[in-house]
Design an enzyme around this catalytic site. Structure first.
Site, PDB file in Angstrom:
ATOM      1  N   ASN A   1     -15.848  -9.599  31.115  1.00  9.69           N
ATOM      2  CA  ASN A   1     -15.738 -10.923  31.177  1.00  9.69           C
ATOM      3  C   ASN A   1     -16.922 -11.647  30.374  1.00  9.69           C
ATOM      4  O   ASN A   1     -17.488 -11.002  29.762  1.00  9.69           O
ATOM      5  CB  ASN A   1     -16.180 -11.175  32.903  1.00  9.69           C
ATOM      6  N   GLY A  44      -9.824 -18.981  28.942  1.00  7.35           N
ATOM      7  CA  GLY A  44      -9.526 -18.294  30.025  1.00  7.35           C
ATOM      8  C   GLY A  44      -8.322 -17.535  30.097  1.00  7.35           C
ATOM      9  O   GLY A  44      -7.226 -17.945  29.093  1.00  7.35           O
ATOM     10  N   ALA A  45      -8.455 -16.103  30.346  1.00  3.65           N
ATOM     11  CA  ALA A  45      -7.405 -15.058  30.204  1.00  3.65           C
ATOM     12  C   ALA A  45      -6.052 -15.629  30.704  1.00  3.65           C
ATOM     13  O   ALA A  45      -4.984 -15.501  29.911  1.00  3.65           O
ATOM     14  CB  ALA A  45      -7.841 -13.911  30.772  1.00  3.65           C
ATOM     15  N   CYS A  70     -18.935 -19.226  33.788  1.00  2.00           N
ATOM     16  CA  CYS A  70     -17.983 -19.695  32.932  1.00  2.00           C
ATOM     17  C   CYS A  70     -17.052 -20.345  33.463  1.00  2.00           C
ATOM     18  O   CYS A  70     -17.338 -21.061  34.392  1.00  2.00           O
ATOM     19  CB  CYS A  70     -17.591 -18.387  32.294  1.00  2.00           C
ATOM     20  N   ASP A  96     -11.765 -11.081  32.247  1.00  2.00           N
ATOM     21  CA  ASP A  96     -10.910 -10.742  30.804  1.00  2.00           C
ATOM     22  C   ASP A  96      -9.976  -9.422  30.789  1.00  2.00           C
ATOM     23  O   ASP A  96      -8.932  -9.536  30.342  1.00  2.00           O
ATOM     24  CB  ASP A  96     -11.398 -11.251  29.754  1.00  2.00           C
TER      25      ASP A  96
END
Ligand code: RUB
Length: 306
Positions: A208, A19-20, A129, A198
């Site tokens: 993403n 995860g960003a 996600c 992202d």
């Protein structure tokens, strides 16, 4: 070079941190531990260590502008300072990282406050996600007393959807778990799609997790709003100057370990959702049209363009 930077870069590369936002936080925490352990004797050697750390972290995952913006900002504080004393400079790295994390945490709260307002009682929310920011919005809506359900995809090949599903269950949310390819079958039963990001490009397209753009097409077909949740600092300034956001391609083993060698297995981690399929970007400045993101960035974070 603090071993932690190397270890952190490896953990990021292996998806042990995913995860960003988590990736960005891990990266600048690694800079903090570098600041604490550095043996650098001069400003020049500290900067050299920081630059080496930057390269390691940037190479850990390609499609992570939030991490790049975060690391760049922290190092810029040192470069822009006239201070010569290494201890003072190391303290500056530490304090700047801390400040960046505080800003990120404040953005997350603001995004949750704004995003939760889009969730109405009785809604079914579709997500894909695992986005810590999306989860935070849903948790906030739940705390506000809203009653809603969540549908989440498993998210092949790394199954990050399981993290989302477990988080939703721990919040007491009625949650339905589906394979990615079932998305169209469920699109008519949901009210809104909310996914993370992202990267956001200068044209307002969103990068993403792979499959996000397919879900956006399905939402469009079913006339359901598709929202992207993103801190503004996921904006990639390089896209303004013509660069394409690079899409990380991961190891084929993640998809099929025993695949015949002659088989061409491709494993892109992300895809691009065009702005026309995006209802709005929920960021710390409000819900903005994808086309306006670059303008908002100029106003709020002008240093990103320097
Ligand atoms: C995670 C993913 C998430 C974004 C946003 O991909 O695509 O939607 O990173 O997450 P991966 P967050 O698991 O490959 O890192 O909102 O937590 O920044």
């Amino acid at each position: 070079m603090g071993e932690t930077v190397r270890a952190t870069a490896e953990r990021i590369g292996k998806l042990e941190v995913q995860g960003a936002r988590n990736v960005a936080v891990a990266a600048i925490k690694a800079l903090q531990s570098l600041a604490k352990t550095t043996k650098a004797k001069t400003r020049k050697s500290l900067l050299a260590e920081l630059c080496e750390a930057r390269t390691l972290l940037f190479n850990a995952r390609e499609t992570e502008p939030l991490m790049r913006n975060a690391v760049r900002w922290v190092i810029n504080q040192v470069e822009d300072s006239d201070e010569r004393n290494v201890t003072e400079l190391a303290d500056l790295v530490y304090a700047s990282s801390e400040k960046f994390q505080k800003n990120l945490a404040a953005s997350k709260e603001r995004i949750a406050e704004i995003g939760a307002k889009r969730i109405r009682d009785g809604y079914t929310i579709f997500t894909h996600c695992h986005s810590s920011t999306v989860s935070h919005i849903l948790a906030r809506a739940k705390t506000e007393g809203k009653i809603f359900e969540v549908v989440c995809t498993e998210t092949r090949p790394a199954f990050q959807g399981r993290i989302t599903a477990k988080e939703m269950l721990s919040l007491g949310m009625k949650t339905t778990f589906i394979v990615d390819s079932a998305a169209r079958s469920f699109m008519h039963e949901i009210d809104v799609v909310v996914v993370g990001a992202d990267a956001v490009t200068s044209e307002g397209n969103v990068v993403n997790k792979i499959g996000s753009s397919t879900i956006a097409v399905l939402a469009h077909e079913a006339r359901k709003p598709f929202y992207v949740v993103s801190e503004l600092l996921k904006f990639d300034p390089a896209t303004l100057y013509g660069e394409y956001e690079r899409i990380e391609e991961r190891n084929r083993d993640e998809i099929w370990k025993e695949a015949p060698l002659e088989l061409n297995v491709r494993n892109p981690a992300f895809d691009v959702t065009p702005r026309d399929l995006i209802h709005g970007i929920i960021c710390e400045e409000g819900i903005v049209a994808p086309q306006s993101v670059a303008e908002v960035m100029h106003r709020i974070y002008p240093w990103v363009f320097e």
